[in-house]
Design a protein around this motif. Structure first.
Motif, PDB file in Angstrom:
ATOM      1  N   SER A   7       3.987 -29.305 -12.267  1.00  0.00           N
ATOM      2  CA  SER A   7       4.968 -28.778 -12.370  1.00  0.00           C
ATOM      3  C   SER A   7       4.575 -29.799 -14.490  1.00  0.00           C
ATOM      4  CB  SER A   7       6.337 -29.383 -12.465  1.00  0.00           C
ATOM      5  OG  SER A   7       5.918 -30.617 -12.141  1.00  0.00           O
ATOM      6  N   PRO A   8       4.744 -28.996 -15.244  1.00  0.00           N
ATOM      7  CA  PRO A   8       5.174 -28.040 -15.783  1.00  0.00           C
ATOM      8  C   PRO A   8       4.693 -26.180 -14.850  1.00  0.00           C
ATOM      9  CG  PRO A   8       4.976 -28.265 -17.767  1.00  0.00           C
ATOM     10  CD  PRO A   8       4.182 -29.440 -16.483  1.00  0.00           C
ATOM     11  N   ARG A   9       5.589 -25.077 -14.641  1.00  0.00           N
ATOM     12  CA  ARG A   9       4.960 -24.085 -15.041  1.00  0.00           C
ATOM     13  C   ARG A   9       3.713 -23.412 -16.220  1.00  0.00           C
ATOM     14  NH1 ARG A   9       4.905 -20.231 -10.580  1.00  0.00           N
ATOM     15  NH2 ARG A   9       3.324 -19.427 -11.359  1.00  0.00           N
ATOM     16  N   ASN A  10       4.806 -23.844 -16.964  1.00  0.00           N
ATOM     17  CA  ASN A  10       4.592 -23.516 -18.767  1.00  0.00           C
ATOM     18  C   ASN A  10       4.156 -24.100 -19.590  1.00  0.00           C
ATOM     19  OD1 ASN A  10       3.793 -19.960 -18.176  1.00  0.00           O
ATOM     20  ND2 ASN A  10       5.052 -20.155 -17.461  1.00  0.00           N
ATOM     21  N   LYS A  11       3.649 -24.524 -20.586  1.00  0.00           N
ATOM     22  CA  LYS A  11       3.910 -25.574 -21.705  1.00  0.00           C
ATOM     23  C   LYS A  11       3.270 -25.247 -22.699  1.00  0.00           C
ATOM     24  CE  LYS A  11       4.929 -30.268 -22.901  1.00  0.00           C
ATOM     25  NZ  LYS A  11       6.406 -30.170 -23.090  1.00  0.00           N
ATOM     26  N   VAL A  12       4.188 -25.777 -23.894  1.00  0.00           N
ATOM     27  CA  VAL A  12       3.443 -24.998 -25.452  1.00  0.00           C
ATOM     28  C   VAL A  12       3.807 -26.490 -25.627  1.00  0.00           C
ATOM     29  CG1 VAL A  12       3.987 -23.798 -27.770  1.00  0.00           C
ATOM     30  CG2 VAL A  12       5.120 -22.701 -25.258  1.00  0.00           C
ATOM     31  N   THR A  13       2.920 -26.739 -26.637  1.00  0.00           N
ATOM     32  CA  THR A  13       2.805 -28.104 -27.555  1.00  0.00           C
ATOM     33  C   THR A  13       2.161 -27.702 -28.885  1.00  0.00           C
ATOM     34  OG1 THR A  13       2.253 -30.452 -27.233  1.00  0.00           O
ATOM     35  CG2 THR A  13       0.482 -29.362 -26.534  1.00  0.00           C
ATOM     36  N   VAL A  14       2.240 -28.756 -29.325  1.00  0.00           N
ATOM     37  CA  VAL A  14       1.177 -28.596 -31.065  1.00  0.00           C
ATOM     38  C   VAL A  14       0.048 -29.298 -31.082  1.00  0.00           C
ATOM     39  CG1 VAL A  14       3.748 -28.195 -32.246  1.00  0.00           C
ATOM     40  CG2 VAL A  14       2.395 -30.721 -31.871  1.00  0.00           C
ATOM     41  N   THR A  15      -0.794 -28.930 -31.694  1.00  0.00           N
ATOM     42  CA  THR A  15      -2.194 -29.940 -31.753  1.00  0.00           C
ATOM     43  C   THR A  15      -2.288 -31.129 -32.214  1.00  0.00           C
ATOM     44  OG1 THR A  15      -3.168 -27.742 -32.955  1.00  0.00           O
ATOM     45  CG2 THR A  15      -3.884 -29.824 -32.662  1.00  0.00           C
ATOM     46  N   GLY A  16      -2.763 -31.775 -31.195  1.00  0.00           N
ATOM     47  CA  GLY A  16      -1.836 -33.630 -31.334  1.00  0.00           C
ATOM     48  C   GLY A  16      -0.775 -34.101 -30.684  1.00  0.00           C
ATOM     49  N   GLY A  17      -0.172 -33.111 -29.904  1.00  0.00           N
ATOM     50  CA  GLY A  17       0.811 -33.581 -29.114  1.00  0.00           C
ATOM     51  C   GLY A  17       0.427 -34.782 -27.665  1.00  0.00           C
ATOM     52  N   ASN A  18       1.119 -34.781 -26.800  1.00  0.00           N
ATOM     53  CA  ASN A  18       1.035 -35.471 -26.157  1.00  0.00           C
ATOM     54  C   ASN A  18       1.413 -34.869 -25.266  1.00  0.00           C
ATOM     55  OD1 ASN A  18       1.449 -37.673 -23.355  1.00  0.00           O
ATOM     56  ND2 ASN A  18       1.143 -38.830 -25.495  1.00  0.00           N
ATOM     57  N   VAL A  19       0.898 -34.207 -23.611  1.00  0.00           N
ATOM     58  CA  VAL A  19       0.875 -33.567 -22.489  1.00  0.00           C
ATOM     59  C   VAL A  19       0.635 -34.654 -21.410  1.00  0.00           C
ATOM     60  CG1 VAL A  19       0.827 -31.295 -21.493  1.00  0.00           C
ATOM     61  CG2 VAL A  19       0.739 -31.607 -24.034  1.00  0.00           C
ATOM     62  N   THR A  20       1.158 -34.046 -20.516  1.00  0.00           N
ATOM     63  CA  THR A  20       1.087 -34.663 -19.375  1.00  0.00           C
ATOM     64  C   THR A  20       1.663 -33.508 -18.042  1.00  0.00           C
ATOM     65  OG1 THR A  20       1.897 -37.101 -19.327  1.00  0.00           O
ATOM     66  CG2 THR A  20       2.124 -36.519 -17.071  1.00  0.00           C
ATOM     67  N   LEU A  21       0.625 -32.861 -16.891  1.00  0.00           N
ATOM     68  CA  LEU A  21       0.537 -32.515 -16.149  1.00  0.00           C
ATOM     69  C   LEU A  21       0.903 -33.008 -14.462  1.00  0.00           C
ATOM     70  CD1 LEU A  21      -1.825 -29.447 -17.149  1.00  0.00           C
ATOM     71  CD2 LEU A  21       0.022 -29.760 -17.407  1.00  0.00           C
ATOM     72  N   SER A  22       1.902 -32.983 -13.969  1.00  0.00           N
ATOM     73  CA  SER A  22       2.404 -33.014 -12.833  1.00  0.00           C
ATOM     74  C   SER A  22       1.611 -32.588 -11.439  1.00  0.00           C
ATOM     75  CB  SER A  22       3.460 -33.406 -12.031  1.00  0.00           C
ATOM     76  OG  SER A  22       4.226 -34.600 -14.061  1.00  0.00           O
ATOM     77  N   CYS A  23       1.236 -33.074 -10.512  1.00  0.00           N
ATOM     78  CA  CYS A  23       1.006 -32.641  -9.261  1.00  0.00           C
ATOM     79  C   CYS A  23       1.056 -33.324  -8.469  1.00  0.00           C
ATOM     80  CB  CYS A  23      -0.673 -31.797  -9.173  1.00  0.00           C
ATOM     81  SG  CYS A  23      -0.685 -31.221  -8.001  1.00  0.00           S
ATOM     82  N   ARG A  24       1.808 -33.215  -7.539  1.00  0.00           N
ATOM     83  CA  ARG A  24       2.859 -33.437  -6.079  1.00  0.00           C
ATOM     84  C   ARG A  24       1.641 -32.029  -4.634  1.00  0.00           C
ATOM     85  NH1 ARG A  24       7.207 -36.628  -4.474  1.00  0.00           N
ATOM     86  NH2 ARG A  24       6.742 -38.277  -4.804  1.00  0.00           N
ATOM     87  N   GLN A  25       1.498 -32.907  -3.482  1.00  0.00           N
ATOM     88  CA  GLN A  25       0.778 -33.002  -2.649  1.00  0.00           C
ATOM     89  C   GLN A  25       1.617 -33.453  -1.416  1.00  0.00           C
ATOM     90  OE1 GLN A  25      -1.797 -33.802   0.233  1.00  0.00           O
ATOM     91  NE2 GLN A  25      -2.423 -35.312  -0.719  1.00  0.00           N
ATOM     92  N   THR A  26       2.124 -32.339  -0.452  1.00  0.00           N
ATOM     93  CA  THR A  26       2.826 -32.737   1.309  1.00  0.00           C
ATOM     94  C   THR A  26       1.725 -32.740   2.196  1.00  0.00           C
ATOM     95  OG1 THR A  26       3.921 -30.356   1.590  1.00  0.00           O
ATOM     96  CG2 THR A  26       5.372 -32.294  -0.038  1.00  0.00           C
ATOM     97  N   ASN A  27       0.179 -32.187   1.916  1.00  0.00           N
ATOM     98  CA  ASN A  27      -0.995 -31.971   2.834  1.00  0.00           C
ATOM     99  C   ASN A  27      -0.961 -33.537   3.825  1.00  0.00           C
ATOM    100  OD1 ASN A  27       0.084 -29.282   2.244  1.00  0.00           O
ATOM    101  ND2 ASN A  27      -1.975 -30.186   0.385  1.00  0.00           N
ATOM    102  N   SER A  28      -1.048 -34.421   3.235  1.00  0.00           N
ATOM    103  CA  SER A  28      -1.205 -36.198   3.439  1.00  0.00           C
ATOM    104  C   SER A  28      -2.730 -35.873   3.352  1.00  0.00           C
ATOM    105  CB  SER A  28      -1.333 -36.080   5.259  1.00  0.00           C
ATOM    106  OG  SER A  28      -0.258 -36.334   5.786  1.00  0.00           O
ATOM    107  N   HIS A  29      -3.750 -35.301   2.424  1.00  0.00           N
ATOM    108  CA  HIS A  29      -5.110 -35.602   2.692  1.00  0.00           C
ATOM    109  C   HIS A  29      -5.149 -35.983   1.546  1.00  0.00           C
ATOM    110  CE1 HIS A  29      -5.190 -30.270   2.560  1.00  0.00           C
ATOM    111  NE2 HIS A  29      -5.520 -30.956   3.346  1.00  0.00           N
ATOM    112  N   ASN A  30      -6.301 -36.149   2.004  1.00  0.00           N
ATOM    113  CA  ASN A  30      -6.569 -38.211   0.521  1.00  0.00           C
ATOM    114  C   ASN A  30      -7.557 -37.306  -0.842  1.00  0.00           C
ATOM    115  OD1 ASN A  30      -6.386 -39.540   2.784  1.00  0.00           O
ATOM    116  ND2 ASN A  30      -8.280 -39.492   3.155  1.00  0.00           N
ATOM    117  N   TYR A  31      -8.178 -36.469  -0.495  1.00  0.00           N
ATOM    118  CA  TYR A  31      -8.241 -35.394  -1.882  1.00  0.00           C
ATOM    119  C   TYR A  31      -7.698 -35.105  -3.012  1.00  0.00           C
ATOM    120  CZ  TYR A  31     -13.374 -37.531  -0.105  1.00  0.00           C
ATOM    121  OH  TYR A  31     -13.792 -38.834  -0.356  1.00  0.00           O
TER     122      TYR A  31
END
Lengths: 112, 112
Positions: A7-31
């Motif tokens: 999340s998010p699927r799409n993101k628009v930001t301006v130059t110099g802006g601050n962005v965080t992309l998130s990822c969650r996995q439910t595979n019990s994977h280490n990597y």
């Protein structure tokens, strides 16, 4: 069903802006991994992690930070976004060497 | 370092003709894993084929590939292209570390 959710699927930001992309996995994977996909360059590794609190530098890390808060959650941070970071970002998880990846659906980032 | 080369950026084929997408790799590691991923538009990349056994053909969904360590190759083939095969195809290498190195990708377009 085991999955990787971005999340998010799409993101628009301006130059110099601050962005965080998130990822969650439910595979019990280490990597977990963050890649960017660009035409002509394929999938390029930004950062990856082999467990909570661990961070490894990938092949194109400049301008990106990442943090793995739990086994499930891996975040990609762009603190001063630039137009060159406009791209499609994929998160993935795996069991490690020799194992295939499970990819998320991607986050399309536009920096204007 | 490890690398993967896909020489064709775009391949356009008429339906029914054979498919061959080239993949060569470089690594000093003697037991690499080679992968083919397929990426359909607006979906997540997913595993198509995987191999670590020299000179053994691996098959899935009509596609096949053989890892040849002597020539460092893992070409993807299919006897007859279908319209639904149109997608982006990535060759990838897992060698000495628990991360995949991807090639630049080959976009396959199958036309009637």
């Amino acid at each position: 069903e085991a999955a990787v959710t971005q999340s998010p699927r799409n993101k628009v930001t301006v130059t110099g802006g601050n962005v965080t992309l998130s990822c969650r996995q439910t595979n019990s994977h280490n990597y977990m991994y963050w890649y960017r996909q660009d035409t002509g360059h394929g999938l390029r590794l930004i950062h990856y992690s082999y467990g909570a609190g661990n961070l490894q530098i990938g092949d194109v890390p400049d301008g990106y930070k990442a943090t793995r808060t739990t086994q499930e959650d891996f975040f990609l941070l762009l603190e001063l976004a630039s137009p060159s970071q406009t791209s499609l970002y994929f998160c993935a998880s795996s069991d490690g060497h020799g194992s295939d990846y499970t990819f998320g659906s991607g986050t399309r980032l536009l920096v204007i | 370092g490890d690398s993967v080369t896909q020489t064709e950026g775009l391949v356009t084929l008429t339906e029914g003709l054979p498919v061959m997408l080239n993949c060569t790799y470089q690594t000093i590691y003697s037991n690499p894993f080679l992968f083919w991923y397929v990426h359909y538009l607006n979906e997540s990349p997913r595993l198509l084929l995987k191999s670590s056994t020299d000179n053994k053909r691996t098959e899935h969904q009509g596609f096949h590939a053989t890892l040849h360590k002597s020539s460092s190759s893992f070409h993807l083939q299919k006897s007859s292209a279908q319209l639904s095969d149109s997608a982006l195809y990535y060759c990838a290498l897992s060698a000495s570390f628990s991360k995949l190195v991807f090639g630049q990708g080959t976009s396959l377009s199958v036309v009637p």
